[in-house]
Design a protein around this motif. Sequence first.
Motif, PDB file in Angstrom:
ATOM      1  N   THR A 180       0.837  -1.205   0.000  1.00 22.61           N
ATOM      2  CA  THR A 180       0.000   0.000   0.000  1.00 22.61           C
ATOM      3  C   THR A 180       0.869   1.252   0.000  1.00 22.61           C
ATOM      4  OG1 THR A 180      -1.789  -1.146   1.124  1.00 22.61           O
ATOM      5  CG2 THR A 180      -1.796   1.259   1.268  1.00 22.61           C
ATOM      6  N   GLU A 181       1.895   1.235   0.818  1.00 21.15           N
ATOM      7  CA  GLU A 181       2.799   2.388   0.887  1.00 21.15           C
ATOM      8  C   GLU A 181       3.499   2.609  -0.454  1.00 21.15           C
ATOM      9  OE1 GLU A 181       6.082   4.167   3.934  1.00 21.15           O
ATOM     10  OE2 GLU A 181       6.042   1.989   3.677  1.00 21.15           O
ATOM     11  N   CYS A 182       3.935   1.531  -1.085  1.00 19.30           N
ATOM     12  CA  CYS A 182       4.596   1.645  -2.383  1.00 19.30           C
ATOM     13  C   CYS A 182       3.648   2.247  -3.422  1.00 19.30           C
ATOM     14  CB  CYS A 182       5.105   0.274  -2.836  1.00 19.30           C
ATOM     15  SG  CYS A 182       6.129   0.346  -4.320  1.00 19.30           S
ATOM     16  N   ARG A 183       2.406   1.791  -3.426  1.00 22.05           N
ATOM     17  CA  ARG A 183       1.421   2.349  -4.357  1.00 22.05           C
ATOM     18  C   ARG A 183       1.221   3.843  -4.120  1.00 22.05           C
ATOM     19  NH1 ARG A 183      -2.603  -2.573  -3.338  1.00 22.05           N
ATOM     20  NH2 ARG A 183      -1.507  -4.080  -4.627  1.00 22.05           N
ATOM     21  N   ASP A 184       1.121   4.219  -2.859  1.00 22.89           N
ATOM     22  CA  ASP A 184       0.906   5.627  -2.524  1.00 22.89           C
ATOM     23  C   ASP A 184       2.096   6.494  -2.945  1.00 22.89           C
ATOM     24  OD1 ASP A 184      -1.557   4.956  -1.467  1.00 22.89           O
ATOM     25  OD2 ASP A 184      -0.873   5.003   0.620  1.00 22.89           O
ATOM     26  N   VAL A 185       3.293   5.946  -2.809  1.00 23.60           N
ATOM     27  CA  VAL A 185       4.508   6.686  -3.162  1.00 23.60           C
ATOM     28  C   VAL A 185       4.648   6.815  -4.679  1.00 23.60           C
ATOM     29  CG1 VAL A 185       7.035   6.506  -3.157  1.00 23.60           C
ATOM     30  CG2 VAL A 185       5.776   6.201  -1.036  1.00 23.60           C
ATOM     31  N   ARG A 193       2.170   6.478  -7.024  1.00 34.01           N
ATOM     32  CA  ARG A 193       0.989   7.017  -7.721  1.00 34.01           C
ATOM     33  C   ARG A 193       1.247   8.402  -8.329  1.00 34.01           C
ATOM     34  NH1 ARG A 193      -2.647   5.750  -4.254  1.00 34.01           N
ATOM     35  NH2 ARG A 193      -3.315   3.917  -5.402  1.00 34.01           N
TER      36      ARG A 193
END
Length: 75
Positions: free
Chosen positions: A25-30, A32
Amino acid sequence: MSIMPGIGTVASPTCPPSDFLGHETECRDVLRPWLEGVLDMAESAGWNRRTAASTLMFLAAQHVSSAGTSADRKA
């Protein structure tokens, strides 16, 4: 040609890989905002946004496949 104007570095993870869902989730947020920037640039250059997104998915899958193949060769 300017590459990724206005987009800085990618933040380091704060969730450990052992926390798979948090880490993903953190990777996706970073990533995006970076992805949106790439798609905006492609669209501004005249590419269809859907085509650009599809191409990025293809390239990412190709990268994962070739990374897995080279990792298998080293084992």
